[in-house]
Every structure is written in structure tokens, then in C-alpha cells.
Design an enzyme around this catalytic site. Structure first.
Site, PDB file in Angstrom:
ATOM      1  N   SER A 152       0.840  -1.190   0.000  1.00 42.94           N
ATOM      2  CA  SER A 152       0.000   0.000   0.000  1.00 42.94           C
ATOM      3  C   SER A 152       0.884   1.253   0.000  1.00 42.94           C
ATOM      4  CB  SER A 152      -0.932  -0.038   1.218  1.00 42.94           C
ATOM      5  OG  SER A 152      -1.902   0.974   1.156  1.00 42.94           O
ATOM      6  N   ASP A 357      -8.831  -6.322  -4.817  1.00 45.35           N
ATOM      7  CA  ASP A 357      -8.416  -5.040  -4.253  1.00 45.35           C
ATOM      8  C   ASP A 357      -8.878  -3.927  -5.184  1.00 45.35           C
ATOM      9  OD1 ASP A 357      -7.199  -2.831  -3.175  1.00 45.35           O
ATOM     10  OD2 ASP A 357      -5.152  -3.637  -3.249  1.00 45.35           O
ATOM     11  N   HIS A 390      -8.133  -5.023  -0.380  1.00 50.30           N
ATOM     12  CA  HIS A 390      -6.841  -4.397  -0.088  1.00 50.30           C
ATOM     13  C   HIS A 390      -6.223  -4.966   1.187  1.00 50.30           C
ATOM     14  CE1 HIS A 390      -3.751  -1.411  -0.499  1.00 50.30           C
ATOM     15  NE2 HIS A 390      -4.028  -0.850   0.666  1.00 50.30           N
TER      16      HIS A 390
END
Length: 476
Positions: A152, A357, A390
Site C-alpha cells: 500500500s 483489491d 486491499h
């Protein structure tokens, strides 16, 4: 693995991308494993929004026993005998500037006023964090990293390392990330920030001076963010339209997100959401017909996440980190051309994305892969079919390393083995930047895969042609 945080003071001010100058500051960090004699086995792990330097291991109480719920946020990846083996690698986790977990940030004292920095803490960017991390490595006597890795926002820092300090990085592992935020992601961040700054207890960002905390705004910000971390499938599977029980679940019984620390449901709890297990055979529960009370399990879950977050996170830190996410865009200085931006990178790359995601979709990772291939860089890409959205990157076990004596580098064979573990048996594969076709051949031999490889480097195409016939059948 018991660990203890360390603190390094830096007297020299840090120039920031905004033009501001951060005076003397401190970085909190942890290390795992032993730095070898030639200092070639160091791996830097960069953290995401609400995580910290506590990447792996546990903290200990006074008697030396592990403290409950003190597990590092990527503990399944890092440690003795784990994918990032601390018997061989020296792993470093650094808390970024502006955070609320020890490194200098808005909750610390502004030397110019003697009061907490609050909203006066300067805006920091991904590039600023990388520069601060580089200073820490200098202090530790580490000139070149075996690898930088992160998921991320940590993946953005990893990418930035390869551009700001290309000669200091041998390998880069970018997980569930993107080359910049799209408009939708910026919008989510802005709504979360508005929730915080419009909380009456925000007090212009100087709430600590006035003895208040904008908990309501932080709760809402976290609820918004948490929705984006989960996939639609997982939310429906965990909660569906199930009603919440009459009595709220005990505090701390719900599962935590994978960007920070973890927990497990309490005894007798429903593992899908952490509360009491619903009786599927029981008569249909009546609605409460209230606009204020918790009605559905998903509401209870989100409120719990918001309550928990507001207990440990700082509001100004949330504003700073989400804005750093917004600002990250290495292609901006190159007219929006990502391939031009990545021309400086010289590291070998592994990119990983997850099919569900939607916050940082696989398409965003493929943008990076494409730009690297256009620069003829070595890159491997794995798109993992995972249902968790995610949040999946927190549980990802990405690679195994070669265990040859004295070799502290991630080898081609180890990367191929790692990728093969992620590919379903019998799958069809497209390998972008397939080189001499070795990965395709490995997948054919070990996973019964079929598919194609794409390569634009003439020498590598010729090497593929010169290889065994079966390899040629899967490479272009």
C-alpha cells in the site's frame, strides 16, 4: 522473537519537499536479525497508513514474556525461518515522520513554542520519508539495501526509494500499491479529512493544547477507510444482511484490520465478524425500527473499528499521512509519463496485486510493470486471486529466499519458487518480461501451467529460442 524499539536523534534539520525545514527530529525503528560483515543483507520494510516500525515479533513484559496483542503487523512474513528469514537478513522497520508511534510528529513538542506541534507540524511527503530513512541507514552504516519492500503506502515508499536512491537498492518488492492515487481514492481521503476537521473538538488542529480529542471525526474517518480495505465479497460473506445481537459484543472481540495489529475473535464468537455466533435456525429477528441504534452486524463492526482507532491514533497524523498519499506522483515531474519517471530505477522488481483489491487495483500495478518493461528493467509480477480486498496484503507471504551458504541475495530461483507457490495448478499464465522463459518453463514443470511470455529484449528472446523446445512453446 522478542524485540525492543530503538530511537535515533538527528540534529541536522531535514529539508522537505514543501520548502519547509524540519528541525532536529527523532526516528523510532526496530531491527531483526544480524547485519553481516559486509553490510549487504539489510532489508528495509516500509509501513502503511496506520502501521508503524513494529513490523515483526512481540514486545515483552518485565519478566521477558511476550505481551498479549503485541505482535508485529507483518509477523507472518518476517522472522527466523519465515519468508524474510531473520537468520539471514537484517530487517529494519522505521516509523515515519509525522506518525504518532514514536518518531517526531504532531503530538511532539514544537521547539519554537514549547507546545505540541499540532496543526503546525509541516506537511511531509513520501519523498521526505525516504530521505529520512536514508539518513537512518547512513547512521547505521548501510550503504546499499538487499531489498526495500512494503504494501500500500509502503509500496509507494519502496517505489520512491528506487527513484531517489537507485544505487542503494538491489531489489524492490511493491505489494498492493499504485504509482499515484486516482480521483476516487483522493475523494475518500478528503471525506475522511473533512470528518476530522469539522469535529468541534478538533480546535483547528490544536486539540492537545486545549485538552480535547476529535474522536468523533476519527471514528468516521476510520469507518470510511475500512470500507475501502475490504472487498464486496468478503463484506457480504462476513456480514451480509445479518442483524446485530441485542447486546453489543464485548470491546476487543472483533477482528482487527491487517494494516495494523491483529486480534482474533473471543471464545464462542462467530469468526466471520467477532460477535456472538448467530443462530441460523432461530426465528427471524425483528427490526428495531431506529435510525440511531445499531441494526446490522456491519454497522457494529464499523463502529467498533472506529472506536478502537480513535483510542490510539492521532487526528493530525491521519491528515498528514492521507495527504502524503495524495501527493505521491513520480510521473508528475515527467509530464505524466510513468515510463520516463521510472527510467532512473535500476533495481530488480517484484510487484504483487490482489484480484479483489479495488482501492489499489491490479490495473495500477500493471501500469508500473508496463513502465518498467518499457525501460527494459527486470520485473516479475504476481496477480493473486484473493477474496480479502486491499486487506489481503497484510497476510501475504510473498517469497522464499535461497538458502545457499553465505548468499544473502534473493535469487532468481527463489523468486520463481515463490511465484509458483502463488499460481494455481493448471492455470494459464501471461508472463510480461519473461526473459529467457525460465519462469514459464518452471511453471510448466511444477504447476502444469500453460500460457505465454512476452519479451522485448532481443538478447533474451534469442536466449529463449536457444533454450529447450518446451520453453520456446510458451514464450514469444
Amino acid at each position: 522473537m522478542i524485540v525492543t524499539p530503538q530511537t535515533r536523534h538527528f540534529a541536522e534539520p531535514l529539508p522537505l519537499q514543501s520548502g519547509a525545514l524540519l528541525p532536529a527530529y527523532e526516528l523510532v525503528f526496530e531491527t531483526y536479525g544480524v547485519l553481516n560483515a559486509d553490510r549487504s543483507n539489510a532489508v528495509l520494510v516500509c509501513h502503511a497508513l496506520n502501521a508503524s516500525h513494529h513490523v515483526a515479533g512481540w514486545y515483552a513484559d518485565a519478566s521477558g514474556q511476550p505481551l498479549p496483542r503485541s505482535e508485529g503487523w507483518w509477523n507472518n512474513m518476517i522472522g527466523p525461518g519465515k519468508p524474510l528469514d531473520t537468520n539471514r537478513f537484517f530487517v529494519i522497520g522505521v516509523n515515519n515522520l509525522g506518525s504518532c508511534f514514536g518518531s517526531t510528529g504532531p503530538t511532539h513538542t514544537n521547539p519554537a513554542t514549547g507546545e505540541p506541534w499540532g496543526a503546525d507540524f509541516p506537511v511531509v511527503t513520501v519523498e521526505d520519508w525516504v530521505n529520512a530513512q536514508a539518513r537512518l541507514l547512513d547512521a547505521l552504516g548501510i550503504q546499499k539495501l538487499a531489498a526495500v519492500m512494503g504494501g500500500s503506502l509502503g509500496g509507494m515508499q519502496t517505489l520512491s526509494w528506487t527513484l531517489q536512491y537507485p544505487d542503494r537498492v538491489r531489489h524492490a518488492v511493491v505489494v498492493a500499491s499504485a504509482p499515484n492515487l486516482n480521483a476516487e481514492n483522493i475523494a475518500f481521503n478528503e471525506v475522511a479529512r473533512r470528518a476530522i476537521v469539522t469535529d468541534p473538538d478538533f480546535r483547528g488542529g490544536h486539540y492537545l493544547r486545549e485538552g480535547t480529542l476529535p474522536r468523533r471525526g476519527l471514528r468516521i474517518a476510520r469507518m470510511i477507510g475500512h470500507i475501502t480495505y475490504l472487498s464486496d465479497d468478503v463484506m457480504n460473506e462476513k456480514f451480509g444482511r445479518n442483524l446485530a445481537p441485542s447486546l453489543p459484543a464485548a470491546r476487543g472481540s472483533l477482528p482487527q484490520d491487517r494494516e495494523g495489529t491483529r486480534s482474533t475473535p473471543g471464545p464462542g464468537a462467530d469468526p466471520a465478524w467477532g460477535g456472538p455466533a448467530p443462530d441460523r435456525a432461530a426465528p427471524m429477528t425483528a427490526y428495531r425500527y431506529s435510525t440511531q441504534d445499531v441494526e446490522f452486524q456491519i454497522e457494529s463492526y464499523l463502529r467498533h473499528q472506529g472506536d478502537k482507532f480513535s483510542d490510539y491514533f492521532d487526528a493530525n497524523t491521519y491528515l498528514l499521512i492521507t495527504r502524503a498519499l495524495d501527493y505521491f506522483d513520480p510521473a508528475r515531474a515527467h509530464g505524466g509519463r510513468l515510463s520516463a519517471a521510472l527510467a532512473r530505477a535500476s533495481a530488480k522488481f517484484l510487484l504483487v496485486s490482489f484480484t479483489t483489491d479495488w482501492r489499489f487495483s491490479p490495473a495500477r500495478s500493471r501500469e508500473i510493470v508496463k513502465a518498467l518493461l518499457e525501460n527494459r528493467r527486470e520485473v516479475s509480477y504476481a496477480e493473486i486471486d484473493a477474496p480479502h480486498g486491499h486487506d489481503a496484503f497484510g497476510g501475504a507471504r510473498l517469497f522464499r529466499t535461497h538458502r545457499g551458504a553465505g548468499d544473502h541475495r534473493m535469487t532468481e530461483a527463489s523468486v520463481m519458487h515463490s511465484i509458483a507457490r502463488l499460481v494455481p495448478r493448471g492455470a494459464r499464465v501471461l508472463d510480461l518480461g519473461c526473459g529467457d522463459g525460465a519462469l514459464m518453463a518452471h511453471l510448466q514443470a511444477t504447476r502444469d501451467c500453460t500460457g505465454y511470455g512476452v519479451e522485448i529484449d532481443d538478447a533474451k528472446v534469442l536466449a529463449c529460442i536457444a533454450a529447450q523446445p518446451r520453453r520456446r512453446s510458451g514464450g514469444v
